[in-house]
Structure formats: structure tokens, C-alpha cells
Design a protein around this motif. Sequence first.
Motif, PDB file in Angstrom:
ATOM      1  N   UNK A 146      20.599  30.296  -8.627  1.00 32.96           N
ATOM      2  CA  UNK A 146      20.516  31.633  -9.249  1.00 32.96           C
ATOM      3  C   UNK A 146      21.269  31.674 -10.573  1.00 32.96           C
ATOM      4  N   UNK A 147      22.422  31.027 -10.627  1.00 33.67           N
ATOM      5  CA  UNK A 147      23.211  31.010 -11.859  1.00 33.67           C
ATOM      6  C   UNK A 147      22.437  30.328 -12.989  1.00 33.67           C
ATOM      7  N   UNK A 148      21.859  29.162 -12.708  1.00 38.64           N
ATOM      8  CA  UNK A 148      21.103  28.433 -13.731  1.00 38.64           C
ATOM      9  C   UNK A 148      19.876  29.245 -14.151  1.00 38.64           C
ATOM     10  N   UNK A 149      19.199  29.877 -13.193  1.00 44.06           N
ATOM     11  CA  UNK A 149      18.033  30.704 -13.496  1.00 44.06           C
ATOM     12  C   UNK A 149      18.404  31.860 -14.420  1.00 44.06           C
ATOM     13  N   UNK A 150      19.510  32.532 -14.119  1.00 36.18           N
ATOM     14  CA  UNK A 150      19.943  33.668 -14.957  1.00 36.18           C
ATOM     15  C   UNK A 150      20.220  33.231 -16.385  1.00 36.18           C
ATOM     16  N   UNK A 151      20.760  32.030 -16.553  1.00 32.75           N
ATOM     17  CA  UNK A 151      21.115  31.560 -17.883  1.00 32.75           C
ATOM     18  C   UNK A 151      19.915  30.989 -18.641  1.00 32.75           C
ATOM     19  N   UNK A 152      18.842  30.661 -17.920  1.00 34.87           N
ATOM     20  CA  UNK A 152      17.637  30.121 -18.547  1.00 34.87           C
ATOM     21  C   UNK A 152      16.796  31.276 -19.083  1.00 34.87           C
ATOM     22  N   UNK A 153      16.304  31.117 -20.272  1.00 40.04           N
ATOM     23  CA  UNK A 153      15.451  32.148 -20.855  1.00 40.04           C
ATOM     24  C   UNK A 153      14.007  31.742 -20.630  1.00 40.04           C
ATOM     25  N   UNK A 154      13.469  32.178 -19.504  1.00 38.08           N
ATOM     26  CA  UNK A 154      12.111  31.800 -19.133  1.00 38.08           C
ATOM     27  C   UNK A 154      11.130  32.913 -19.473  1.00 38.08           C
ATOM     28  N   UNK A 155       9.885  32.546 -19.756  1.00 42.43           N
ATOM     29  CA  UNK A 155       8.840  33.560 -19.950  1.00 42.43           C
ATOM     30  C   UNK A 155       8.539  34.216 -18.600  1.00 42.43           C
ATOM     31  N   UNK A 156       7.681  35.224 -18.547  1.00 40.41           N
ATOM     32  CA  UNK A 156       7.365  35.878 -17.269  1.00 40.41           C
ATOM     33  C   UNK A 156       6.595  34.948 -16.323  1.00 40.41           C
ATOM     34  N   UNK A 157       7.323  34.267 -15.470  1.00 38.58           N
ATOM     35  CA  UNK A 157       6.740  33.385 -14.461  1.00 38.58           C
ATOM     36  C   UNK A 157       7.465  33.608 -13.144  1.00 38.58           C
ATOM     37  N   UNK A 158       6.791  33.264 -12.065  1.00 38.25           N
ATOM     38  CA  UNK A 158       7.432  33.215 -10.757  1.00 38.25           C
ATOM     39  C   UNK A 158       7.841  31.773 -10.537  1.00 38.25           C
ATOM     40  N   UNK A 159       9.111  31.548 -10.273  1.00 40.75           N
ATOM     41  CA  UNK A 159       9.646  30.212 -10.020  1.00 40.75           C
ATOM     42  C   UNK A 159      10.116  30.135  -8.578  1.00 40.75           C
ATOM     43  N   UNK A 160       9.670  29.111  -7.874  1.00 39.05           N
ATOM     44  CA  UNK A 160      10.171  28.854  -6.530  1.00 39.05           C
ATOM     45  C   UNK A 160      10.800  27.473  -6.556  1.00 39.05           C
ATOM     46  N   UNK A 161      12.078  27.423  -6.234  1.00 37.47           N
ATOM     47  CA  UNK A 161      12.813  26.163  -6.167  1.00 37.47           C
ATOM     48  C   UNK A 161      12.972  25.812  -4.697  1.00 37.47           C
ATOM     49  N   UNK A 162      12.523  24.604  -4.333  1.00 40.55           N
ATOM     50  CA  UNK A 162      12.610  24.155  -2.942  1.00 40.55           C
ATOM     51  C   UNK A 162      13.409  22.878  -2.877  1.00 40.55           C
ATOM     52  N   UNK A 163      14.377  22.838  -1.975  1.00 40.67           N
ATOM     53  CA  UNK A 163      15.131  21.616  -1.729  1.00 40.67           C
ATOM     54  C   UNK A 163      14.192  20.652  -1.016  1.00 40.67           C
ATOM     55  N   UNK A 164      14.076  19.421  -1.523  1.00 41.95           N
ATOM     56  CA  UNK A 164      13.106  18.493  -0.955  1.00 41.95           C
ATOM     57  C   UNK A 164      13.721  17.223  -0.383  1.00 41.95           C
ATOM     58  N   UNK A 165      15.036  17.059  -0.530  1.00 42.29           N
ATOM     59  CA  UNK A 165      15.708  15.869  -0.002  1.00 42.29           C
ATOM     60  C   UNK A 165      17.082  16.276   0.523  1.00 42.29           C
ATOM     61  N   UNK A 166      17.580  15.587   1.554  1.00 38.89           N
ATOM     62  CA  UNK A 166      18.895  15.942   2.097  1.00 38.89           C
ATOM     63  C   UNK A 166      19.998  15.790   1.041  1.00 38.89           C
ATOM     64  N   UNK A 167      20.937  16.726   1.056  1.00 36.12           N
ATOM     65  CA  UNK A 167      22.036  16.654   0.090  1.00 36.12           C
ATOM     66  C   UNK A 167      23.336  16.191   0.719  1.00 36.12           C
ATOM     67  N   UNK A 168      23.514  16.399   2.012  1.00 31.89           N
ATOM     68  CA  UNK A 168      24.683  15.878   2.717  1.00 31.89           C
ATOM     69  C   UNK A 168      24.431  15.956   4.212  1.00 31.89           C
ATOM     70  N   UNK A 169      25.401  15.533   4.984  1.00 30.07           N
ATOM     71  CA  UNK A 169      25.247  15.554   6.439  1.00 30.07           C
ATOM     72  C   UNK A 169      26.360  16.392   7.052  1.00 30.07           C
ATOM     73  N   UNK A 170      26.262  16.614   8.345  1.00 29.43           N
ATOM     74  CA  UNK A 170      27.300  17.377   9.024  1.00 29.43           C
ATOM     75  C   UNK A 170      28.626  16.619   9.034  1.00 29.43           C
ATOM     76  N   UNK A 171      28.577  15.299   8.927  1.00 24.85           N
ATOM     77  CA  UNK A 171      29.798  14.494   8.986  1.00 24.85           C
ATOM     78  C   UNK A 171      30.634  14.618   7.711  1.00 24.85           C
TER      79      UNK A 171
END
Length: 131
Positions: A74-99
Motif C-alpha cells: 500500500x505504501x509503494x502504491x500510494x507513492x506511485x503516480x499511476x494512471x486510472x487502473x485497477x492493480x492487483x498484487x498477488x504474492x506468488x512465492x513463499x517469503x519465509x517459514x514458521x521457523x
Amino acid sequence: MTSGDRSQDFARARRIVKADEFSSAFRLRPAQKSAHFVLYTRPNQLPQARLGVVVAKRLAPRAVTRNTIKRVTREIFRLSELPPVDCVVRLSAPVNSKAGPATSAALKVLLRTELLRLFASQRVAERGPAS
């Protein structure tokens, strides 16, 4: 919040909240991919860009990690000056584990770097090639 802080808010009008809006973005081909994220975009008829974030529990098992990913996005999106588009960001790979630790400075830097690249490339793609 004072009126001077309005540029930093994330009002409901700038969010994608309905399931059918997410679905219509997912039906399109991904606009950009990075090591951990996929960005889907589609033009909208609104005066501003909107954002939706999808972070699956199986890819980020801890709530702290999922919330950090959403907050940074959300922070990066707010700072980006984008034209009128719908953006969906999806996490597609694991970033860490429970350990491991739930969040770290290194993880936040990695997330910011990838997301900045995604949104910067989207700004260039929407404008078209320089003539």
C-alpha cells in the motif's frame, strides 16, 4: 489526520474490495512478474488508480508477515503516480517459514525493491514508449 496528510491515506475509493473486481483482474494476463509477486492491471473508468492485495496464508504462514507485505504494498502504491487502473498484487512465492523470524529488515528491503520495480515498470507501460 490533518488535511495535509490526505495524500498518505488509503481511502476505500482507492481499494479493490469486491470479489468480482478481483476476479476480472485475474482473468487478464499478468502485467508484470517478480521473484515473489505478480501484478495484474486493467484500465478503469475512475479518476484514480485502485489497489487490491492478495497474500495467501500458505505462502506467508504468519499474520505478521502477511500484514507487513500488505502495508509495504500500500505504501509503494500510494507513492506511485499511476494512471486510472485497477492493480492487483498477488504474492506468488513463499517469503519465509514458521521457523524463521516473522519479519526482518532484510525482508522489508526485498519487498520494497520488488514492488518499486513492479509499479515503476507499470508506469512506463501505461505511458507507452517515449517518442
